[in-house]
Motif scaffolding. Structure first.
Motif, short mmCIF file in Angstrom:
data_model
loop_
_atom_site.label_atom_id
_atom_site.label_comp_id
_atom_site.label_asym_id
_atom_site.label_seq_id
_atom_site.Cartn_x
_atom_site.Cartn_y
_atom_site.Cartn_z
N ILE A 196 0.90 -1.29 -0.01
CA ILE A 196 0.04 -0.18 0.01
C ILE A 196 0.85 1.00 0.06
O ILE A 196 1.81 1.55 0.98
N MET A 238 -3.72 1.98 5.94
CA MET A 238 -5.03 1.80 5.29
C MET A 238 -6.05 1.36 6.48
O MET A 238 -5.41 0.49 7.14
N THR A 252 -6.92 5.90 3.62
CA THR A 252 -5.93 5.16 2.81
C THR A 252 -4.90 6.19 2.75
O THR A 252 -5.29 7.57 2.56
#
Length: 298
Positions: A196, A238, A252
């Motif tokens: 991420i 996240m 996020t």
């Protein structure tokens, strides 16, 4: 009490609680120490947790000082509620996050126009700086060019009383969590890892069930929370939370830069007036003074 003072009191209280109370769980393996106190088991956790996420506090680092891992990032938190008539309410909070190699942390938060805080219909922005080098915390208001110096969170206090308080909170939370796992109202699941914003993150899913009639509910309520925690950055990158009482929230980190941020970001501008924060009740609890502090000299 005017609107600015009320907002400062609320935000200051949340700032101290999120930085202080959460620190009591730093040793707990799961969930990661990002507002786990507010996101943990119990029907009361949902409302506070949802408000914390809405205000852009998911990226708080739990009162811990993380050095040697600088970054700049942009994070977005979006909460969607569906009303009984099918109408939808969507609120979006954008947060700029900065941490330097010395562990200083800054958050630039832009809030949606929330009626109970702001009636102008315009978004509201503020800045929070946590400087462990100078042992200082500030809330900056650009419109008034003021910097409120906040009191120390109880995690920063020294002595056996503080250690006992942290241990008591940690023990109570762990005991409650084990009870709920045993009775089937709480379930944890390892979601593995994924990348991420360019970093590897470990995922955990927590499903909490509130039995029928426990809080006046006719049927069982199921709350599902996901946390994706980066050990490299030592923060959540996240999270997802689905709670039928308050809607769905997704937080996020969308843009991440690993370069050292500009040092001036962690200083109060020279043309700002430094005042005592409005959260005096917290400063008294922590043994801090009520008088306005002098402006910082660095």
């Amino acid at each position: 009490m005017n609107r600015r003072n009320w907002m400062s009191l609320v935000l200051g209280g949340i700032f101290l609680l999120s930085a202080g109370l959460v620190r009591a769980q730093d040793a707990a393996p799961l969930p990661p120490p990002q507002l786990a106190l507010f996101q943990g088991p119990g029907p009361e956790a949902g409302m506070i947790g949802e408000r914390i996420e809405l205000l852009g506090f998911e990226g708080m680092h739990g009162g811990r000082v993380v050095t040697g891992v600088p970054f700049s990032a942009i994070a977005v938190s979006e909460t969607t509620q569906t009303l009984a008539d099918g109408n939808h309410i969507t609120r979006t909070t954008q947060t700029k996050l900065y941490r330097d190699g010395k562990g200083r942390f800054r958050k630039d938060v832009t809030l949606p126009a929330i009626g109970w805080m702001e009636t102008s219909g315009q978004p509201k922005s503020f800045v929070m700086i946590d400087d462990p080098v100078a042992n200082a915390r500030f809330m900056l208001h650009a419109d008034a060019k003021t910097a409120e110096q906040m009191g120390r969170h109880f995690g920063a206090m020294k002595g056996p009383e503080n250690g006992a308080m942290r241990d008591a909170i940690k023990g109570k939370m762990e005991s409650r969590q084990q009870q709920e796992i045993a009775n089937g109202s709480l379930e944890k699941k390892d979601l593995g890892t994924q990348t991420i914003a360019g970093v590897s993150a470990q995922g955990t899913c927590i499903t909490h069930k509130i039995p029928a009639r426990q809080i006046g509910n006719e049927k069982e309520i199921t709350i599902v929370s996901e946390r994706w925690y980066s050990n490299e950055l030592q923060m959540v990158v996240m999270s997802k939370r689905s709670d039928p009482r308050f809607g769905d929230t997704v937080y996020t980190v969308t843009i991440l830069n690993r370069a050292e941020p500009d040092a001036t970001l962690f200083k109060v501008p020279s043309d700002y007036t430094v005042t005592a924060g409005k959260n005096r009740m917290f400063r008294r609890f922590n043994g801090g003074p009520d008088a306005a502090p002098p402006p910082p000299d660095n």
